[in-house]
Design a protein around this motif. Sequence first.
Motif, PDB file in Angstrom:
ATOM      1  N   THR A  37      68.005  78.172  27.607  1.00 60.75           N
ATOM      2  CA  THR A  37      69.460  78.272  27.704  1.00 60.75           C
ATOM      3  C   THR A  37      70.120  76.989  27.222  1.00 60.75           C
ATOM      4  O   THR A  37      71.133  77.018  26.504  1.00 60.75           O
ATOM      5  N   ASP A  38      69.551  75.853  27.604  1.00 57.87           N
ATOM      6  CA  ASP A  38      70.080  74.558  27.176  1.00 57.87           C
ATOM      7  C   ASP A  38      70.067  74.454  25.651  1.00 57.87           C
ATOM      8  O   ASP A  38      71.049  74.032  25.027  1.00 57.87           O
ATOM      9  N   LEU A  39      68.965  74.854  25.040  1.00 56.36           N
ATOM     10  CA  LEU A  39      68.854  74.786  23.584  1.00 56.36           C
ATOM     11  C   LEU A  39      69.852  75.733  22.906  1.00 56.36           C
ATOM     12  O   LEU A  39      70.410  75.409  21.858  1.00 56.36           O
ATOM     13  N   ALA A  40      70.090  76.884  23.513  1.00 58.88           N
ATOM     14  CA  ALA A  40      71.093  77.804  22.968  1.00 58.88           C
ATOM     15  C   ALA A  40      72.493  77.206  23.091  1.00 58.88           C
ATOM     16  O   ALA A  40      73.311  77.310  22.168  1.00 58.88           O
ATOM     17  N   LEU A  41      72.767  76.548  24.220  1.00 61.09           N
ATOM     18  CA  LEU A  41      74.061  75.893  24.413  1.00 61.09           C
ATOM     19  C   LEU A  41      74.290  74.792  23.384  1.00 61.09           C
ATOM     20  O   LEU A  41      75.417  74.561  22.943  1.00 61.09           O
ATOM     21  N   ARG A  42      73.229  74.112  23.013  1.00 62.80           N
ATOM     22  CA  ARG A  42      73.321  73.032  22.027  1.00 62.80           C
ATOM     23  C   ARG A  42      73.396  73.551  20.597  1.00 62.80           C
ATOM     24  O   ARG A  42      73.488  72.766  19.651  1.00 62.80           O
ATOM     25  N   GLY A  43      73.309  74.871  20.430  1.00 67.95           N
ATOM     26  CA  GLY A  43      73.355  75.458  19.103  1.00 67.95           C
ATOM     27  C   GLY A  43      72.051  75.369  18.341  1.00 67.95           C
ATOM     28  O   GLY A  43      72.013  75.619  17.132  1.00 67.95           O
ATOM     29  N   ARG A  44      70.965  75.054  19.047  1.00 65.60           N
ATOM     30  CA  ARG A  44      69.673  74.905  18.382  1.00 65.60           C
ATOM     31  C   ARG A  44      68.868  76.200  18.350  1.00 65.60           C
ATOM     32  O   ARG A  44      67.958  76.350  17.544  1.00 65.60           O
ATOM     33  N   LEU A  45      69.177  77.125  19.258  1.00 66.45           N
ATOM     34  CA  LEU A  45      68.520  78.426  19.261  1.00 66.45           C
ATOM     35  C   LEU A  45      69.562  79.518  19.109  1.00 66.45           C
ATOM     36  O   LEU A  45      70.635  79.456  19.708  1.00 66.45           O
ATOM     37  N   GLY A  46      69.227  80.502  18.299  1.00 66.66           N
ATOM     38  CA  GLY A  46      70.082  81.662  18.115  1.00 66.66           C
ATOM     39  C   GLY A  46      69.234  82.913  18.136  1.00 66.66           C
ATOM     40  O   GLY A  46      68.083  82.893  18.595  1.00 66.66           O
ATOM     41  N   GLU A  47      69.786  83.982  17.629  1.00 68.17           N
ATOM     42  CA  GLU A  47      69.085  85.257  17.678  1.00 68.17           C
ATOM     43  C   GLU A  47      69.428  86.090  16.454  1.00 68.17           C
ATOM     44  O   GLU A  47      70.579  86.138  16.023  1.00 68.17           O
ATOM     45  N   ASP A  48      68.420  86.731  15.907  1.00 66.96           N
ATOM     46  CA  ASP A  48      68.616  87.625  14.773  1.00 66.96           C
ATOM     47  C   ASP A  48      67.802  88.886  15.037  1.00 66.96           C
ATOM     48  O   ASP A  48      66.578  88.867  14.973  1.00 66.96           O
ATOM     49  N   GLY A  49      68.502  89.971  15.389  1.00 70.67           N
ATOM     50  CA  GLY A  49      67.806  91.215  15.665  1.00 70.67           C
ATOM     51  C   GLY A  49      66.854  91.134  16.840  1.00 70.67           C
ATOM     52  O   GLY A  49      65.807  91.796  16.848  1.00 70.67           O
ATOM     53  N   GLY A  50      67.185  90.321  17.824  1.00 64.45           N
ATOM     54  CA  GLY A  50      66.340  90.184  19.002  1.00 64.45           C
ATOM     55  C   GLY A  50      65.282  89.104  18.882  1.00 64.45           C
ATOM     56  O   GLY A  50      64.613  88.779  19.868  1.00 64.45           O
ATOM     57  N   THR A  51      65.148  88.539  17.689  1.00 66.09           N
ATOM     58  CA  THR A  51      64.169  87.475  17.464  1.00 66.09           C
ATOM     59  C   THR A  51      64.859  86.119  17.488  1.00 66.09           C
ATOM     60  O   THR A  51      65.936  85.951  16.927  1.00 66.09           O
ATOM     61  N   VAL A  52      64.228  85.152  18.139  1.00 61.61           N
ATOM     62  CA  VAL A  52      64.816  83.819  18.273  1.00 61.61           C
ATOM     63  C   VAL A  52      64.759  83.071  16.953  1.00 61.61           C
ATOM     64  O   VAL A  52      63.743  83.083  16.254  1.00 61.61           O
ATOM     65  N   THR A  53      65.868  82.426  16.612  1.00 57.17           N
ATOM     66  CA  THR A  53      65.943  81.598  15.415  1.00 57.17           C
ATOM     67  C   THR A  53      66.222  80.147  15.820  1.00 57.17           C
ATOM     68  O   THR A  53      66.809  79.889  16.869  1.00 57.17           O
ATOM     69  N   VAL A  54      65.802  79.226  14.987  1.00 57.06           N
ATOM     70  CA  VAL A  54      65.983  77.793  15.249  1.00 57.06           C
ATOM     71  C   VAL A  54      66.886  77.206  14.182  1.00 57.06           C
ATOM     72  O   VAL A  54      66.721  77.483  12.990  1.00 57.06           O
ATOM     73  N   THR A  55      67.827  76.384  14.613  1.00 54.58           N
ATOM     74  CA  THR A  55      68.743  75.711  13.696  1.00 54.58           C
ATOM     75  C   THR A  55      68.468  74.214  13.727  1.00 54.58           C
ATOM     76  O   THR A  55      68.467  73.599  14.794  1.00 54.58           O
ATOM     77  N   GLY A  56      68.236  73.622  12.561  1.00 56.66           N
ATOM     78  CA  GLY A  56      68.048  72.176  12.466  1.00 56.66           C
ATOM     79  C   GLY A  56      66.639  71.734  12.825  1.00 56.66           C
ATOM     80  O   GLY A  56      65.881  72.456  13.464  1.00 56.66           O
ATOM     81  N   THR A  57      66.311  70.522  12.381  1.00 55.70           N
ATOM     82  CA  THR A  57      64.978  69.970  12.630  1.00 55.70           C
ATOM     83  C   THR A  57      65.030  68.647  13.380  1.00 55.70           C
ATOM     84  O   THR A  57      63.993  68.103  13.735  1.00 55.70           O
ATOM     85  N   ARG A  58      66.224  68.127  13.623  1.00 58.01           N
ATOM     86  CA  ARG A  58      66.338  66.834  14.285  1.00 58.01           C
ATOM     87  C   ARG A  58      65.929  66.935  15.760  1.00 58.01           C
ATOM     88  O   ARG A  58      65.989  68.005  16.367  1.00 58.01           O
ATOM     89  N   SER A  59      65.568  65.812  16.321  1.00 57.56           N
ATOM     90  CA  SER A  59      65.201  65.769  17.733  1.00 57.56           C
ATOM     91  C   SER A  59      66.436  65.986  18.603  1.00 57.56           C
ATOM     92  O   SER A  59      67.548  65.588  18.245  1.00 57.56           O
ATOM     93  N   THR A  60      66.241  66.585  19.755  1.00 55.72           N
ATOM     94  CA  THR A  60      67.331  66.742  20.718  1.00 55.72           C
ATOM     95  C   THR A  60      67.535  65.465  21.526  1.00 55.72           C
ATOM     96  O   THR A  60      68.545  65.323  22.221  1.00 55.72           O
ATOM     97  N   GLY A  61      66.560  64.573  21.474  1.00 57.95           N
ATOM     98  CA  GLY A  61      66.602  63.387  22.324  1.00 57.95           C
ATOM     99  C   GLY A  61      65.948  63.615  23.667  1.00 57.95           C
ATOM    100  O   GLY A  61      65.873  62.705  24.500  1.00 57.95           O
ATOM    101  N   ASP A  62      65.475  64.817  23.904  1.00 59.64           N
ATOM    102  CA  ASP A  62      64.807  65.191  25.152  1.00 59.64           C
ATOM    103  C   ASP A  62      63.421  65.719  24.797  1.00 59.64           C
ATOM    104  O   ASP A  62      63.304  66.760  24.148  1.00 59.64           O
TER     105      ASP A  62
END
Length: 211
Positions: A37-62
Motif C-alpha cells: 500500500t505504501d508503494l502504491a501511495l508513493r506512485g511506485r506500484l500500479g495495476e494493469d488488468g489485475g497485474t502489478v506494474t512498477v514505475t521507476g527504478t530509483r530507490s525509495t530510501g527505505d
Amino acid sequence: MIDDLACLMYLLAHDDAAEGPYDRSRTELLVRAAALTDLALRGRLGEDGGTVTVTGTRSTGDPVLDDVLRDAAGHGWKHLVRRHRKRTLVQVEDRLAAAGVLTVKAPRTRFGTRRLTVIDRTVPAALRARVSAVLHGHGPVQEVPTADAALLALAAAGRIRSVVSRQDHTAFRARIDACTRSLAVLAPGLEKAVRALPTTMIAAQGGMGGS
C-alpha cells in the motif's frame, strides 16, 4: 520517527506481553500488505488488468520497501501479499531496532523466536489513538488520509483487537468497509487483496500460500 506503513502496521500489531506481534503469521501478511500500500501511495506500484506494474527504478530510501519493490512487477496483489512475508517481517523488525524503536533479545529456547520490546510505549499508543480517531470519526472517509484509512482497514482485516475490538468491528462495519474501499483508488486489486486477508490468513496458518 519511522513513518512508512509497514513499520506503523508492525507497531499496531505489537503485543508487549507477547514480546512481539500479537500473532506472527498474521502480522507477516499485514506488514506485506502495508508495504504494498505504501508503494502504491508513493506512485511506485500500479495495476494493469489485475497485474502489478512498477514505475521507476530509483530507490525509495527505505530498504524494506526497496526489497518488496524489486520483484513486484508481473504478479498479482494477493500473490505479493504472501510472497517473502516472513523475510519482510524480520526486515521491519530489524529496521525498527536499528532506529531505536525496539530492543531485541535472544529467544528463551532453542526453537523460540527472538523477543522484541517497544522502548517507548507512548509511540504505539499514539498510533492506536490515530487509527481509533479514523474509526470513530464522523466526517467522510474521502477526507481521511489514505494511509490512515489503510491502517484501519488492515487492522480490522487482521483482527488486531487492541485497535479494532469485536464490538467496534460490528458497530463500525460501514466505516471500515469505506476505508477498505478507498484503497481501490490506488489499485482495485489491492482493495481485493486486503478484503481477502482473513481467508489468506487462515490458509497461511494451515501451511499454505507461500513463504
